[in-house]
Design a protein around this motif. Structure first.
Motif, mmCIF file in Angstrom:
data_model
loop_
_atom_site.group_PDB
_atom_site.id
_atom_site.type_symbol
_atom_site.label_atom_id
_atom_site.label_comp_id
_atom_site.label_asym_id
_atom_site.label_seq_id
_atom_site.Cartn_x
_atom_site.Cartn_y
_atom_site.Cartn_z
ATOM 1 N N UNK A 363 0.809 -1.227 0.000
ATOM 2 C CA UNK A 363 0.000 0.000 0.000
ATOM 3 C C UNK A 363 0.837 1.269 0.000
ATOM 4 N N UNK A 364 2.156 1.115 -0.068
ATOM 5 C CA UNK A 364 3.027 2.289 -0.097
ATOM 6 C C UNK A 364 3.063 3.058 1.208
ATOM 7 N N UNK A 365 2.917 2.358 2.316
ATOM 8 C CA UNK A 365 2.911 2.991 3.645
ATOM 9 C C UNK A 365 4.231 2.710 4.367
ATOM 10 N N UNK A 366 4.589 3.545 5.356
ATOM 11 C CA UNK A 366 5.803 3.288 6.141
ATOM 12 C C UNK A 366 5.721 1.922 6.801
ATOM 13 N N UNK A 367 6.852 1.229 6.842
ATOM 14 C CA UNK A 367 6.900 -0.106 7.450
ATOM 15 C C UNK A 367 6.976 0.026 8.969
ATOM 16 N N UNK A 368 6.032 -0.561 9.704
ATOM 17 C CA UNK A 368 6.117 -0.520 11.168
ATOM 18 C C UNK A 368 7.389 -1.231 11.638
ATOM 19 N N UNK A 369 8.131 -0.579 12.496
ATOM 20 C CA UNK A 369 9.404 -1.125 12.929
ATOM 21 C C UNK A 369 9.262 -2.481 13.611
#
Length: 374
Positions: A363-369
């Motif tokens: 979805x092109x979202x930041x990857x949760x750490x």
């Protein structure tokens, strides 16, 4: 001379040119020429008979020369790009199939390191401790995600021993997909288990990897502990050191660690980043003795999808350069533990965290750490 001619008055009312008194003086200078301003007098070499008299001095056409030089450089660069692109090896890794995952956000690469010995003669196989196994298997699989419109790229390692469903072949290790159906089945398997659409494919074999390292003059690696692995053909000391092609290959292949394959995955990411750094540095790109062997090695090394070209590799290098400089995300698919499948040890993914990881990428979202493994 007759009296008549001698006594004739000057018609201008003054002594005529060349006359003195009542006689003709052949040596008399015209007073009009002597009255000229010195600056108006003819200078030597400027008379009507002088060579080149009146011709304008030619101007140096620097603009034209610069333009021709730039044109030659552009033509050479275009020729070089065409040469390298035509020398790349290709395969139909990304061929469409029924039920394929739709296009997802950003640009996604599947990077594969195979243990193919193709092109290696006996002496080269011995030098690289490559053995004589036939066929092609994969020891390394990574997913590179480049966000649309910029942003930090992500490099996610996929353990080769991951237990996954392989289309048409039941559950097996991830690298079995490559052994069974080559790049096409591997891409299909990865897309199905991650839900991420692959846009590009790049594969490199044993000999190609060593050649790339050698073409840039080796890479520096810093080891926390000594590494002695006869199977990989290496004996490295603790600390920072320069690795040649054979040593670099042994470093990324060795499993002589308590963590086994997981430590090897981390080593692969480290060395790949160091190699990209060295290959894209001014010391390499501005040195003909480095850049031309690198270009030649690149053309002989990579196996790409049929739709991939050398300019796509340039984009790959930029993204990897960003990651190696710390401007990116790296990690491994989160795992929950180990198990046994068909009598072999396998890696089990943490399905909940892995789903969140790949959903963010798709979805092109930041990857949760917290979704990243080590």
């Amino acid at each position: 001379m007759s009296d008549w001619s001698a006594n004739q008055p000057n018609r201008r009312g003054a002594t005529g040119r060349g006359r003195r008194g009542n006689g003709y003086d052949y040596y008399h200078r015209d007073s009009r020429s002597s009255d000229r301003n010195p600056s108006q007098r003819q200078q030597p070499g400027t008379g009507p008979g002088a060579a080149g008299a009146g011709a304008p001095r030619k101007k140096k056409r620097w603009g034209r020369r610069i333009g021709i030089t730039l044109l030659v450089i552009v033509l050479l660069l275009v020729g070089l790009v065409v040469y390298v692109d035509s020398s790349l090896q290709r395969t139909g890794a990304l061929d469409d199939y029924q039920g394929r995952v739709d296009d997802t956000a950003g640009t996604n690469w599947l990077l594969v390191g195979s243990d193919s010995r193709q092109g290696l003669d006996e002496s080269r196989r011995e030098e690289l401790s490559a053995g004589d196994a036939g066929g092609r298997r994969t020891d390394t699989m990574m997913m590179l995600h480049v966000p649309a419109g910029g942003g930090d790229p992500s490099l996610i390692s996929l353990p080769r021993d991951s237990s996954v469903p392989i289309p048409g072949n039941g559950r097996n290790k991830l690298n079995a997909a490559f052994a069974i159906g080559g790049p096409q089945l591997l891409v299909r398997t990865v897309e199905n288990v991650t839900g991420v659409h692959m846009d590009h494919y790049a594969e490199i074999g044993l000999g190609g990897f060593a050649s790339l390292v050698e073409s840039v003059g080796g890479v520096e690696m810093c080891l926390d502990q000594p590494l002695n692995d006869p199977k990989a053909g290496i004996d490295l000391k603790q600390g920072c050191q320069q690795l040649d092609g054979q040593q670099a290959l042994g470093f990324v292949r060795s499993r002589a660690y308590p963590e086994g394959d997981l430590q090897r995955i981390e080593n692969q990411r480290k060395l790949l980043g160091a190699l990209i750094d060295k290959a894209t540095s001014p010391a390499t790109l501005l040195n003909p003795l480095r850049v031309f062997p690198l270009i030649t090695a690149t053309g002989d090394t990579f196996l790409l999808d049929n739709g991939d070209h050398v300019w796509h590799l340039a984009g790959l290098a930029r993204a990897m350069g960003g990651i190696s400089s710390g401007n990116g995300v790296t990690g491994t698919v989160p795992i929950s533990g180990f198990g046994t499948l068909n009598g072999q040890s396998v890696v089990k993914w943490d399905s909940s965290r892995a789903s969140r990881l790949f959903e963010a990428i798709a979805n092109g979202q930041p990857i949760p750490e917290e979704t990243l493994g080590g």
